[in-house]
Write a protein that holds these residues in place. Structure first.
Motif, PDB file in Angstrom:
ATOM      1  N   LEU A   1       1.003  28.592   6.524  1.00 40.69           N
ATOM      2  CA  LEU A   1       1.155  29.970   6.047  1.00 40.69           C
ATOM      3  C   LEU A   1       0.625  30.972   7.082  1.00 40.69           C
ATOM      4  CD1 LEU A   1       2.098  31.312   3.376  1.00 40.69           C
ATOM      5  CD2 LEU A   1      -0.299  31.341   2.655  1.00 40.69           C
ATOM      6  N   ALA A   2      -0.329  30.528   7.900  1.00 37.12           N
ATOM      7  CA  ALA A   2      -0.949  31.432   8.870  1.00 37.12           C
ATOM      8  C   ALA A   2      -0.304  31.344  10.249  1.00 37.12           C
ATOM      9  CB  ALA A   2      -2.443  31.117   8.982  1.00 37.12           C
ATOM     10  N   CYS A   3       0.758  30.542  10.373  1.00 38.22           N
ATOM     11  CA  CYS A   3       1.354  30.374  11.705  1.00 38.22           C
ATOM     12  C   CYS A   3       2.299  31.531  12.019  1.00 38.22           C
ATOM     13  CB  CYS A   3       2.068  29.028  11.807  1.00 38.22           C
ATOM     14  SG  CYS A   3       3.765  28.990  11.199  1.00 38.22           S
ATOM     15  N   ASP A   4       2.785  31.555  13.235  1.00 32.89           N
ATOM     16  CA  ASP A   4       3.773  32.554  13.647  1.00 32.89           C
ATOM     17  C   ASP A   4       5.143  32.054  13.161  1.00 32.89           C
ATOM     18  OD1 ASP A   4       5.633  34.137  14.909  1.00 32.89           O
ATOM     19  OD2 ASP A   4       4.575  34.161  16.837  1.00 32.89           O
ATOM     20  N   PHE A   5       5.654  32.666  12.081  1.00 30.83           N
ATOM     21  CA  PHE A   5       6.891  32.190  11.455  1.00 30.83           C
ATOM     22  C   PHE A   5       8.120  32.323  12.371  1.00 30.83           C
ATOM     23  CE2 PHE A   5       5.536  32.675   6.694  1.00 30.83           C
ATOM     24  CZ  PHE A   5       4.873  31.460   6.765  1.00 30.83           C
ATOM     25  N   ARG A   6       7.991  33.059  13.456  1.00 28.22           N
ATOM     26  CA  ARG A   6       9.131  33.139  14.370  1.00 28.22           C
ATOM     27  C   ARG A   6       9.364  31.813  15.077  1.00 28.22           C
ATOM     28  NH1 ARG A   6       7.143  38.001  17.981  1.00 28.22           N
ATOM     29  NH2 ARG A   6       5.289  36.672  17.769  1.00 28.22           N
TER      30      ARG A   6
ATOM     31  N   PRO B   1     -19.566  23.055   6.857  1.00 29.02           N
ATOM     32  CA  PRO B   1     -20.725  22.210   6.515  1.00 29.02           C
ATOM     33  C   PRO B   1     -21.080  22.262   5.025  1.00 29.02           C
ATOM     34  CG  PRO B   1     -21.203  23.616   8.414  1.00 29.02           C
ATOM     35  CD  PRO B   1     -19.891  24.072   7.873  1.00 29.02           C
ATOM     36  N   LEU B   2     -20.900  23.419   4.395  1.00 30.19           N
ATOM     37  CA  LEU B   2     -21.177  23.532   2.950  1.00 30.19           C
ATOM     38  C   LEU B   2     -20.218  22.633   2.169  1.00 30.19           C
ATOM     39  CD1 LEU B   2     -21.359  27.445   2.627  1.00 30.19           C
ATOM     40  CD2 LEU B   2     -23.287  25.843   2.743  1.00 30.19           C
ATOM     41  N   CYS B   3     -18.952  22.646   2.583  1.00 32.62           N
ATOM     42  CA  CYS B   3     -17.925  21.844   1.914  1.00 32.62           C
ATOM     43  C   CYS B   3     -18.250  20.357   2.066  1.00 32.62           C
ATOM     44  CB  CYS B   3     -16.544  22.130   2.494  1.00 32.62           C
ATOM     45  SG  CYS B   3     -16.072  23.875   2.393  1.00 32.62           S
ATOM     46  N   ARG B   4     -18.640  19.986   3.265  1.00 31.57           N
ATOM     47  CA  ARG B   4     -18.949  18.578   3.536  1.00 31.57           C
ATOM     48  C   ARG B   4     -20.159  18.120   2.708  1.00 31.57           C
ATOM     49  NH1 ARG B   4     -22.437  16.185   6.547  1.00 31.57           N
ATOM     50  NH2 ARG B   4     -22.986  18.081   7.669  1.00 31.57           N
ATOM     51  N   GLN B   5     -21.205  18.939   2.690  1.00 34.47           N
ATOM     52  CA  GLN B   5     -22.398  18.563   1.916  1.00 34.47           C
ATOM     53  C   GLN B   5     -22.078  18.418   0.430  1.00 34.47           C
ATOM     54  OE1 GLN B   5     -25.158  21.663   3.084  1.00 34.47           O
ATOM     55  NE2 GLN B   5     -25.071  20.916   5.203  1.00 34.47           N
ATOM     56  N   ALA B   6     -21.129  19.197  -0.054  1.00 34.37           N
ATOM     57  CA  ALA B   6     -20.783  19.131  -1.484  1.00 34.37           C
ATOM     58  C   ALA B   6     -19.917  17.906  -1.796  1.00 34.37           C
ATOM     59  CB  ALA B   6     -20.065  20.410  -1.897  1.00 34.37           C
ATOM     60  N   GLY B   7     -19.290  17.313  -0.767  1.00 26.25           N
ATOM     61  CA  GLY B   7     -18.501  16.097  -1.004  1.00 26.25           C
ATOM     62  C   GLY B   7     -17.038  16.188  -0.647  1.00 26.25           C
ATOM     63  N   ALA B   8     -16.626  17.269  -0.006  1.00 26.71           N
ATOM     64  CA  ALA B   8     -15.205  17.406   0.360  1.00 26.71           C
ATOM     65  C   ALA B   8     -14.846  16.467   1.519  1.00 26.71           C
ATOM     66  CB  ALA B   8     -14.897  18.847   0.742  1.00 26.71           C
ATOM     67  N   ASP B   9     -13.580  16.003   1.502  1.00 30.00           N
ATOM     68  CA  ASP B   9     -13.074  15.099   2.545  1.00 30.00           C
ATOM     69  C   ASP B   9     -12.039  15.753   3.438  1.00 30.00           C
ATOM     70  OD1 ASP B   9     -14.194  12.614   1.215  1.00 30.00           O
ATOM     71  OD2 ASP B   9     -12.879  13.383  -0.362  1.00 30.00           O
ATOM     72  N   CYS B  10     -11.429  16.821   2.936  1.00 33.42           N
ATOM     73  CA  CYS B  10     -10.305  17.434   3.656  1.00 33.42           C
ATOM     74  C   CYS B  10     -10.374  18.944   3.483  1.00 33.42           C
ATOM     75  CB  CYS B  10      -8.987  16.891   3.094  1.00 33.42           C
ATOM     76  SG  CYS B  10      -7.529  17.624   3.869  1.00 33.42           S
ATOM     77  N   LEU B  11     -10.270  19.667   4.578  1.00 35.45           N
ATOM     78  CA  LEU B  11     -10.346  21.126   4.528  1.00 35.45           C
ATOM     79  C   LEU B  11      -9.032  21.731   4.994  1.00 35.45           C
ATOM     80  CD1 LEU B  11     -13.913  21.659   6.055  1.00 35.45           C
ATOM     81  CD2 LEU B  11     -13.263  21.421   3.632  1.00 35.45           C
ATOM     82  N   VAL B  12      -8.472  22.589   4.162  1.00 29.59           N
ATOM     83  CA  VAL B  12      -7.314  23.381   4.556  1.00 29.59           C
ATOM     84  C   VAL B  12      -7.848  24.630   5.238  1.00 29.59           C
ATOM     85  CG1 VAL B  12      -5.337  24.704   3.720  1.00 29.59           C
ATOM     86  CG2 VAL B  12      -5.950  22.532   2.627  1.00 29.59           C
ATOM     87  N   ALA B  13      -7.248  24.981   6.354  1.00 24.43           N
ATOM     88  CA  ALA B  13      -7.708  26.172   7.071  1.00 24.43           C
ATOM     89  C   ALA B  13      -6.504  26.846   7.711  1.00 24.43           C
ATOM     90  CB  ALA B  13      -8.733  25.784   8.139  1.00 24.43           C
ATOM     91  N   GLY B  14      -6.255  28.088   7.328  1.00 27.14           N
ATOM     92  CA  GLY B  14      -5.123  28.825   7.876  1.00 27.14           C
ATOM     93  C   GLY B  14      -5.563  29.750   8.990  1.00 27.14           C
ATOM     94  N   SER B  15      -6.149  30.886   8.591  1.00 28.14           N
ATOM     95  CA  SER B  15      -6.545  31.899   9.572  1.00 28.14           C
ATOM     96  C   SER B  15      -7.466  31.340  10.648  1.00 28.14           C
ATOM     97  CB  SER B  15      -7.267  33.052   8.865  1.00 28.14           C
ATOM     98  OG  SER B  15      -6.571  33.420   7.701  1.00 28.14           O
TER      99      SER B  15
END
Ligand code: DX5
Ligand code: ZN
Length: 216
Positions: free
Chosen positions: A8-13, A186-200
């Protein structure tokens, strides 16, 4: 930690070039945000664009489709045909569609099944479905747009889901999506997340590979 840049954050062109740029920068998965203008207040792209991305990347690239749409059951065959590896539907559609049947149909169709939850929805809504999902997606923004601020209170849901899978010997992945960059990872990891989506924080970073490395 798996990192899934959101297209969603990529250059759609240049979607095809952007997908490969993310993979070359070290992305584990590519996250495809599908929005229908009804379930969320935005319209992004549908199965044909997903299929075009599939055709643009190496065959072993893992494509993670996040369906923010009212009728994921109706459109499911098209996303399966588009070659998605993970298909995530929203628990908020409970009562409108049969979530259990749709999750099973995703798996029967050869993909992995994800179940997403919005910030305002109580985590207890997920309990009947935890055995039916390969991944739980905890939204850390109200879905619809990239570039919003991370909502820290959703980390409680991640901790709860992490404890549940230990107690019940379940094996779903926990993914988080929205407002995530190197400061939140790091907050996500400490809470137990395995996969992070990151756009911007990936596509708009001056150095995408460095941004991905620092979140991993
Ligand atoms: C929100 C989407 C997210 C979003 C993430 O509706 O599901 O995947 O694009 O973008 P950032 O990382 O910019 O918050
Ligand atoms: Zn998403």
């Amino acid at each position: 930690m798996l990192i899934a840049p959101s297209m969603l954050a990529c250059d759609f062109r240049h979607i095809s070039r952007e997908a490969n740029r993310a993979l070359q920068a070290g992305a584990d998965w590519l996250h495809l945000d599908v929005m229908d203008g009804s379930f969320v207040d935005n319209i992004s792209f549908g199965p044909d664009i997903c299929a075009a991305i599939r055709a643009s990347v190496p065959a072993d690239a893992y494509l993670d489709a996040h369906l923010m749409i009212d009728a994921p059951d109706h459109y499911l065959p098209r996303f399966l045909k588009a070659g998605m590896n993970m298909i995530t539907i929203h628990v908020e559609r409970e009562g409108h569609i049969d979530l259990r049947t749709t999750l099973a149909a995703i798996r029967t169709g050869g993909a992995q099944a994800g179940l997403a939850i919005n910030p305002a929805t109580p985590v207890s809504k997920l309990l009947p479905y935890l055995t039916e999902a390969d991944m739980i997606l905890v939204m850390s923004v109200v879905p619809g747009f990239g570039g919003q601020s991370f909502m820290e209170h959703v980390l409680d849901k991640v901790r709860f889901l992490d404890a549940q899978r230990t107690q019940r010997d379940l094996h779903y992945l926990i993914q988080m999506d929205g407002g995530i960059g190197p400061r939140q990872a790091p907050l996500c990891r400490q809470a137990g997340a395995d996969c992070l989506v990151a756009g911007s924080s990936t596509f708009k970073a001056p150095d995408m590979a460095a941004a991905i490395r620092s979140m991993k």
